[in-house]
Design an enzyme around this catalytic site. Sequence first.
Site, PDB file in Angstrom:
ATOM      1  N   HIS A 152       0.841  -1.205   0.000  1.00 56.56           N
ATOM      2  CA  HIS A 152       0.000   0.000   0.000  1.00 56.56           C
ATOM      3  C   HIS A 152       0.873   1.251   0.000  1.00 56.56           C
ATOM      4  O   HIS A 152       0.693   2.150  -0.839  1.00 56.56           O
ATOM      5  CB  HIS A 152      -0.915  -0.007   1.229  1.00 56.56           C
ATOM      6  CG  HIS A 152      -1.832   1.177   1.296  1.00 56.56           C
ATOM      7  ND1 HIS A 152      -3.116   1.156   0.801  1.00 56.56           N
ATOM      8  CD2 HIS A 152      -1.646   2.427   1.799  1.00 56.56           C
ATOM      9  CE1 HIS A 152      -3.685   2.337   0.985  1.00 56.56           C
ATOM     10  NE2 HIS A 152      -2.806   3.130   1.592  1.00 56.56           N
ATOM     11  N   GLU A 153       1.822   1.306   0.917  1.00 58.10           N
ATOM     12  CA  GLU A 153       2.688   2.476   1.004  1.00 58.10           C
ATOM     13  C   GLU A 153       3.641   2.558  -0.183  1.00 58.10           C
ATOM     14  O   GLU A 153       4.026   3.644  -0.597  1.00 58.10           O
ATOM     15  CB  GLU A 153       3.471   2.459   2.323  1.00 58.10           C
ATOM     16  CG  GLU A 153       2.608   2.434   3.577  1.00 58.10           C
ATOM     17  CD  GLU A 153       1.573   3.556   3.638  1.00 58.10           C
ATOM     18  OE1 GLU A 153       1.807   4.622   3.005  1.00 58.10           O
ATOM     19  OE2 GLU A 153       0.534   3.375   4.280  1.00 58.10           O
TER      20      GLU A 153
ATOM     21  N   HIS B 212       2.000   4.614  -2.882  1.00 56.35           N
ATOM     22  CA  HIS B 212       2.162   6.048  -2.620  1.00 56.35           C
ATOM     23  C   HIS B 212       3.593   6.489  -2.949  1.00 56.35           C
ATOM     24  O   HIS B 212       3.811   7.526  -3.585  1.00 56.35           O
ATOM     25  CB  HIS B 212       1.884   6.350  -1.143  1.00 56.35           C
ATOM     26  CG  HIS B 212       0.452   6.165  -0.738  1.00 56.35           C
ATOM     27  ND1 HIS B 212      -0.615   6.622  -1.474  1.00 56.35           N
ATOM     28  CD2 HIS B 212      -0.094   5.572   0.371  1.00 56.35           C
ATOM     29  CE1 HIS B 212      -1.751   6.326  -0.858  1.00 56.35           C
ATOM     30  NE2 HIS B 212      -1.457   5.683   0.257  1.00 56.35           N
TER      31      HIS B 212
END
Length: 425
Positions: free
Chosen positions: A18-19, A22
């Site tokens: 998920h990170e 980003h």
Amino acid sequence: MQTIIAFIIIFGSLVFFHELGHFIFAKRAGIMVREFAIGMGPKIFSMTKGETLYTIRLLPIGGYVRMAGEDFDAIELQPGYRVALVTNEDNVVEKIILNQNNHHPNVVFLEVERADLNKELWIEGYDEDDESEEQRLIRYQVSRAAVLVENGKETVIAPFDRQFDSKTVGQRAMTIFAGPLFNFILAFFIFILIGLFQGVPTYEPIITQVTDDGPAKAAGMQDGDYVKAINGTPITTWQELSETISKNPGNPLKFTVEREGQPVSLAITPKTVKAEDGAKAGQIGVLYETPYKKAPLQAIPNAAENTYNWTVQIVKMLGKLVTGQFSIDDLSGPVGIYKNTEEVAKYGIYNLMHWAAVLSINLGIMNLLPLPALDGGRLLFFAFEAVRGRPVNREKEGLIHFVGIVLLMILMVVVTWNDIQRFFF
């Protein structure tokens, strides 16, 4: 110990990907990433590489990518600050040291009058070593890679074009959307791996086991029977078989099965049971395990189908939560996920991988909800900005996200407490 390791790997993978979404799209947009963190709270491991600090933190309740220009990231030098400047051979400042008391021959001590460390990158002030009556205001240019040092902690300054807010609405939106997107991508690849190594499910209506006390046993059905038809209607999947039996409680059915290559006819009357919704349903007393076959070429379409089906199913469950068919008591937090991971781990690595994929899809969907503090909430503000042609006031947006964080923390506490009561009391 096995459960702990499985939980750490699953949690770490979900948050990491998920990170990572980003992080990658922030870098592609030219945004400076100050920290890439897995977990929250106190640091238990940290490593600096380039301009980014990579950390693992104690509490397994998420992670974050801290980008330049976001809240609490502003670097300002107020008038009257006493700083030590380290310059290069071109007299450009490469290091700004606050609270420096000891004189050193390689630094210039300056009392700051004005400074711009955001756009034009300069510092103006008075040289403390200038003992003349009329001190001359001196301006120094600051390097784009200059470092601010305060109490031994170094922070690289971020020129405005390296900050999150300097980017277009599309770049900012994609940077935020990439987190949930990578959760779906992770789930897709996990399903591919399952398909390659375990095989692709065929869902063929093959009876795995006949129970001792059901109508199927009494009628002569055996383990391994392949159901071909019911009342003359062809049966091709286990779901078709299950639905036909469920819809005919107490009604005699004629089964055509294949046994050792030969057709066998069986007359079975499903017994009547009560379904979860209280309605009557039929049951014949058989168990089923999904059969798999090695078909590498089908692994990708099967993974896409699984990702889509689970996405639809989770969205439907969220809809039930909104309409009141689901309650907060049915939700699970980290404790519930840990206990469920413990149960799933008993059934082997492929079940554990499937569980990780479903959790990843769930994390992606939850983060896309248009709620403050979540990625979906931030995307909603970008949509407003795109429509209005100007951003929402940063202070108002920050306050809304802060309230959202507080409410999410309260929800997390409630869900965790429910998990503790459910599993330990």
